[in-house]
Design a protein around this motif. Structure first.
Motif, PDB file in Angstrom:
ATOM      1  N   UNK A 283     -54.179 -68.978 -32.043  1.00 46.89           N
ATOM      2  CA  UNK A 283     -55.079 -70.128 -32.093  1.00 46.89           C
ATOM      3  C   UNK A 283     -56.528 -69.699 -31.893  1.00 46.89           C
ATOM      4  N   UNK A 284     -56.746 -68.780 -30.968  1.00 49.33           N
ATOM      5  CA  UNK A 284     -58.109 -68.322 -30.682  1.00 49.33           C
ATOM      6  C   UNK A 284     -58.719 -67.625 -31.898  1.00 49.33           C
ATOM      7  N   UNK A 285     -57.940 -66.771 -32.551  1.00 54.46           N
ATOM      8  CA  UNK A 285     -58.480 -65.968 -33.652  1.00 54.46           C
ATOM      9  C   UNK A 285     -58.595 -66.736 -34.960  1.00 54.46           C
ATOM     10  N   UNK A 286     -57.918 -67.884 -35.055  1.00 58.96           N
ATOM     11  CA  UNK A 286     -58.013 -68.679 -36.285  1.00 58.96           C
ATOM     12  C   UNK A 286     -58.848 -69.941 -36.107  1.00 58.96           C
ATOM     13  N   UNK A 287     -59.422 -70.130 -34.932  1.00 60.45           N
ATOM     14  CA  UNK A 287     -60.216 -71.330 -34.672  1.00 60.45           C
ATOM     15  C   UNK A 287     -61.450 -71.341 -35.565  1.00 60.45           C
ATOM     16  N   UNK A 288     -61.797 -72.514 -36.088  1.00 60.72           N
ATOM     17  CA  UNK A 288     -62.989 -72.674 -36.926  1.00 60.72           C
ATOM     18  C   UNK A 288     -64.126 -73.196 -36.071  1.00 60.72           C
ATOM     19  N   UNK A 300     -58.947 -68.880 -47.429  1.00 60.94           N
ATOM     20  CA  UNK A 300     -57.936 -69.535 -46.627  1.00 60.94           C
ATOM     21  C   UNK A 300     -57.774 -68.873 -45.272  1.00 60.94           C
ATOM     22  N   UNK A 301     -56.702 -69.233 -44.586  1.00 65.73           N
ATOM     23  CA  UNK A 301     -56.413 -68.637 -43.284  1.00 65.73           C
ATOM     24  C   UNK A 301     -55.744 -67.277 -43.468  1.00 65.73           C
ATOM     25  N   UNK A 302     -55.849 -66.404 -42.463  1.00 68.30           N
ATOM     26  CA  UNK A 302     -55.292 -65.051 -42.617  1.00 68.30           C
ATOM     27  C   UNK A 302     -53.794 -64.979 -42.405  1.00 68.30           C
ATOM     28  N   UNK A 303     -53.149 -66.097 -42.084  1.00 68.77           N
ATOM     29  CA  UNK A 303     -51.699 -66.121 -41.898  1.00 68.77           C
ATOM     30  C   UNK A 303     -51.064 -66.941 -43.010  1.00 68.77           C
TER      31      UNK A 303
END
Length: 508
Positions: A283-288, A300-303
């Motif tokens: 969550x921390x590393x994908x937060x916008x 897009x997102x990295x996952x």
């Protein structure tokens, strides 16, 4: 429980809980009524639900971060009365679809809805819909009441919803682990359908895969995969969001997450950490942070499904251009204002931003701005917040539709727009078309998405078109080709148009 003596695919008695023998063992379901009363022409009036059937061993302990392993046989009867555990934990609140989380470890399971839980006579099996839920590849649940297949059952379609690993567990790069574990979950679930669906009254040679948002991206990813071609026969992609994460980006994110957690980027290093800690780091590393959206729009997102060179050999558009999946019919489309909710409350701020600057921040090239504004004059007149939402929608969803159509060339493809404006939001937002597809407008939590009294006639029309396509017919309007570029606009009234995505073309 004691083993049943029921023959494969048979119902014990007309009024008892139906029991079906799968390859792994007997499962017991529950009869329910379909939503609408229906008639002889509309199909079955009862639906049997078999919930939470495990298709793979629980992906925990030594099986965590590995390819899925088929479920071992069990003794006795598996009581399929309740949804199985979900990979989603808690409520991430990313959609307006009710998608409950169910605790537990055996997260790789399927739900089967059938009007005829018995082995059919040869050649008499019903067409099958397999639904892959959305949620950005990090959220979502197959346990949604909106994904209940009872009304597809009413109209003669066996329906299956599947679960898969999400987020880093499903898609994160790990040095010594197989990539695309969530994709491998899709494949094993589809293998389960091929092996078992006849026992539930379905025809394994007539399987349509469908999904919305990330689920729409999932089915298009599968359409472009050589390894998946034998597992389905048609594709219905709703608001599909392809990931096609590069191998380099996937690895960089995996190493960053391991570093954030102070662990080696290996199965041993990450496997020693709790699910909660990895989810917190994810969550921390994908937060916008609310800044420039260009990277999210472009990449897009990295996952998500990554181009690993083993399972996914190349980006999906390249596979389409190479002819992969060209023998399979495809329906694809989007709502008119997928992401206008994201900008709806920013009107006061945006009113002071020059239009050119706003378009620039959203990645519209200078050379395309005048033509784009002219093609979208009706949206521009509704204010800059609506214009920004339309740009986001076009860049992330609707332009991709035109590119996919072009990449598939002469392959059988039908295109639609869902334009009916929600009675709550005033525009056709992300997720709005899902309850129309499943014909479940009487379901829970409908008003926050669609407003009061959404048009049942539109649901009847859209759902019937989906049933026709799944049954092997065309969905009721002209195929898209470069001559007419025709497609269907779902609204009140619904209509067929030429070049129905003309307003997007300045971005192509």
């Amino acid at each position: 429980m004691e083993s049943t003596q029921t023959e494969p695919g048979a119902v014990a008695t007309a009024d008892a809980h139906p029991e079906v023998r799968t390859a792994a063992g007997v499962v017991r379901g529950r009869w329910r009524a379909t939503t609408a009363p229906g008639s002889g022409e509309r199909g079955a009036l009862r639906s049997a639900a078999f919930l939470g059937i495990p298709f793979a061993e629980a992906p925990v302990g030594e099986r965590r971060f590995r390819a899925p392993v088929p479920q071992a046989p069990w003794h006795g009867v598996f009581d399929a009365a309740a949804f199985g555990p979900t990979a989603q934990r808690g409520d991430p609140g990313v959609t307006l679809i009710p998608e409950p989380s169910v605790p537990g470890q055996s997260t790789l399971n399927v739900n089967v809805f059938t009007p005829s839980p018995a082995e059919p006579a040869e050649g008499a099996g019903l067409p099958v819909l397999v639904w892959i839920h959305g949620g950005g590849y990090f959220a979502g649940s197959p346990a949604s009441p909106w994904y209940d297949g009872r009304n597809f059952n009413r109209d003669g379609v066996v329906t299956v919803t599947i679960s898969y690993r999400l987020g880093f567990d499903g898609f994160g790069w790990i040095e010594d682990a197989p990539a695309n574990r969530g994709v491998r979950d899709w494949l094993l679930a589809l293998e389960w359908v091929q092996e078992n669906i006849a026992a539930f009254g379905g025809d394994p040679s007539r399987v349509t895969i469908a999904g919305q948002s990330a689920g729409g991206g999932a089915v298009m990813t599968l359409l472009g995969m050589e390894a998946a071609q034998h597992l389905f026969h048609g594709v219905y992609a709703i608001s599909g969001a392809l990931a096609d994460v590069s191998a380099e980006r996937s690895e960089a994110f995996g190493r960053a997450l391991a570093a954030e957690l102070g662990a080696a980027p290996t199965r041993a290093g990450l496997g020693a950490l709790s699910e909660e800690r990895i989810l917190e780091a994810q969550k921390k590393l994908t937060a916008f942070d609310g800044g420039d959206m260009s990277d999210i729009i472009e990449n897009g997102l990295p996952l998500g499904p990554s181009v690993d060179g083993e399972l996914i050999l190349r980006p999906t558009p390249e596979s389409f251009r190479a002819g992969v999946g060209s023998d399979k019919p495809l329906v694809l489309g989007a709502t008119d204002d997928e992401f206008s909710m994201a900008t709806a409350d920013a009107g006061r701020i945006m009113r002071w931003v020059p239009t050119g600057m706003l378009l620039g921040r959203l990645g519209v090239p200078k050379a395309a701005r005048s033509a784009y504004l002219a093609a979208n004059a009706d949206v521009r007149a509704k204010g800059k917040a609506r214009l920004a939402g339309r740009v986001l929608t076009d860049r992330m969803f609707r332009a991709a539709i035109l590119r996919i159509v072009a990449d598939r060339g002469s392959a059988p493809t039908w295109v639609y727009r869902f334009a009916w404006p929600s009675g709550h939001f005033g525009f056709a937002e992300h997720c709005l078309d899902v309850p129309f597809f499943f014909d479940c407008l009487d379901g829970p939590a409908m008003e926050p998405l669609a407003g009061p009294n959404p048009p049942q006639a539109l649901a009847d029309e859209l759902h019937a078109a989906a049933v026709a396509f799944i049954a092997g017919r065309d969905p009721g309007w002209s195929r898209h080709d470069e001559h007419g570029r025709r497609g269907r606009v779902y609204d009140t009234p619904t209509r067929e148009l030429s070049d129905l995505y003309a307003s997007v073309r300045p971005l192509i």
